[in-house]
Design a protein around this motif. Sequence first.
Motif, PDB file in Angstrom:
ATOM      1  N   SER A  23       0.807  -1.213   0.000  1.00 35.74           N
ATOM      2  CA  SER A  23       0.000   0.000   0.000  1.00 35.74           C
ATOM      3  C   SER A  23       0.847   1.273   0.000  1.00 35.74           C
ATOM      4  O   SER A  23       0.525   2.246  -0.680  1.00 35.74           O
ATOM      5  N   ARG A  24       1.935   1.256   0.767  1.00 35.79           N
ATOM      6  CA  ARG A  24       2.787   2.455   0.817  1.00 35.79           C
ATOM      7  C   ARG A  24       3.382   2.787  -0.546  1.00 35.79           C
ATOM      8  O   ARG A  24       3.406   3.944  -0.958  1.00 35.79           O
ATOM      9  N   PHE A  25       3.867   1.759  -1.246  1.00 31.44           N
ATOM     10  CA  PHE A  25       4.461   2.006  -2.568  1.00 31.44           C
ATOM     11  C   PHE A  25       3.380   2.364  -3.590  1.00 31.44           C
ATOM     12  O   PHE A  25       3.596   3.209  -4.465  1.00 31.44           O
ATOM     13  N   GLU A  26       2.214   1.739  -3.467  1.00 33.99           N
ATOM     14  CA  GLU A  26       1.094   2.066  -4.367  1.00 33.99           C
ATOM     15  C   GLU A  26       0.664   3.513  -4.195  1.00 33.99           C
ATOM     16  O   GLU A  26       0.503   4.257  -5.165  1.00 33.99           O
ATOM     17  N   LYS A  27       0.483   3.905  -2.935  1.00 35.23           N
ATOM     18  CA  LYS A  27      -0.001   5.264  -2.659  1.00 35.23           C
ATOM     19  C   LYS A  27       1.012   6.320  -3.074  1.00 35.23           C
ATOM     20  O   LYS A  27       0.648   7.431  -3.457  1.00 35.23           O
ATOM     21  N   LYS A  28       2.299   5.973  -2.983  1.00 38.01           N
ATOM     22  CA  LYS A  28       3.341   6.909  -3.407  1.00 38.01           C
ATOM     23  C   LYS A  28       3.213   7.222  -4.898  1.00 38.01           C
ATOM     24  O   LYS A  28       3.538   8.309  -5.352  1.00 38.01           O
ATOM     25  N   LEU A  32       3.351  -1.415  -9.544  1.00 37.60           N
ATOM     26  CA  LEU A  32       3.728  -2.808  -9.287  1.00 37.60           C
ATOM     27  C   LEU A  32       3.756  -3.553 -10.620  1.00 37.60           C
ATOM     28  O   LEU A  32       2.741  -3.613 -11.316  1.00 37.60           O
ATOM     29  N   VAL A  33       4.911  -4.106 -10.987  1.00 39.20           N
ATOM     30  CA  VAL A  33       5.005  -4.811 -12.280  1.00 39.20           C
ATOM     31  C   VAL A  33       5.309  -6.301 -12.114  1.00 39.20           C
ATOM     32  O   VAL A  33       5.277  -7.054 -13.089  1.00 39.20           O
ATOM     33  N   GLU A  76       8.124  -0.043 -10.260  1.00 36.04           N
ATOM     34  CA  GLU A  76       8.611   0.815 -11.340  1.00 36.04           C
ATOM     35  C   GLU A  76       8.227   2.270 -11.068  1.00 36.04           C
ATOM     36  O   GLU A  76       7.137   2.533 -10.554  1.00 36.04           O
ATOM     37  N   GLY A  77       9.116   3.200 -11.447  1.00 37.96           N
ATOM     38  CA  GLY A  77       8.798   4.618 -11.322  1.00 37.96           C
ATOM     39  C   GLY A  77      10.054   5.455 -11.415  1.00 37.96           C
ATOM     40  O   GLY A  77      11.171   4.923 -11.352  1.00 37.96           O
ATOM     41  N   GLN A 142      -4.169   4.538 -16.407  1.00 36.77           N
ATOM     42  CA  GLN A 142      -4.766   5.846 -16.630  1.00 36.77           C
ATOM     43  C   GLN A 142      -4.096   6.906 -15.749  1.00 36.77           C
ATOM     44  O   GLN A 142      -3.874   8.031 -16.157  1.00 36.77           O
ATOM     45  N   VAL A 143      -3.745   6.448 -14.531  1.00 35.66           N
ATOM     46  CA  VAL A 143      -3.213   7.388 -13.549  1.00 35.66           C
ATOM     47  C   VAL A 143      -1.814   7.894 -13.926  1.00 35.66           C
ATOM     48  O   VAL A 143      -1.375   8.922 -13.444  1.00 35.66           O
TER      49      VAL A 143
END
Length: 148
Positions: A23-28, A32-33, A76-77, A142-143
């Motif tokens: 959740s922390r990495f998602e919200k940042k 996730l790949v 990824e980012g 989309q985001v």
Amino acid sequence: MERTFIMVKPDGVQRNLVGEIVSRFEKKGFKLVGAKLMTVSKELAEQHYAEHKERPFFGELVDFITSSPVFAMVWEGENVIATARQMMGKTNPAEALPGTIRGDFGLTVGKNVVHGSDSPESAEREINLWFKENEISEYSKQVDEWVY
Ligand code: RTP
Ligand code: MG
């Protein structure tokens, strides 16, 4: 786009912290790949921690990481390698700041909940070590256009 290898260690899985950490990495805003729950073989553990093989804690480290399943991920980012390390906090949870994963949940140097690649070279090595090509998904969201 940069990628990094992140792993919830056995203590994190046992303590039901997988969702919190994902959740922390998602919200940042990272993507996730790749992800899998797995029991780590001794061979994989020794390869993963090869840089520490002369250190006195190497045996303990391998025993710990193979003791119970881990949750392995590729994220990824932009600047994800260094940023994920910041989000994890210092290796020793006693020195990790509140708000970081280790600062909030870690107990000891050995049981510090999470692993993250420490450089672009480590990230490439670790992703190739832990994931097959067909276990990583390249996709757009989309985001994305709102994030970068
Ligand atoms: P990690 O590789 O797990 O993401 O952690 P790190 O980069 O912050 O720390 P590193 O120096 O790579 O050490 C790998 C793991 O070994 C354990 N360790 N034990 N007993 C000790 O003095 C000692 N030092 C390191 C920790 O679990 C650390 O995460
Ligand atoms: Mg390390």
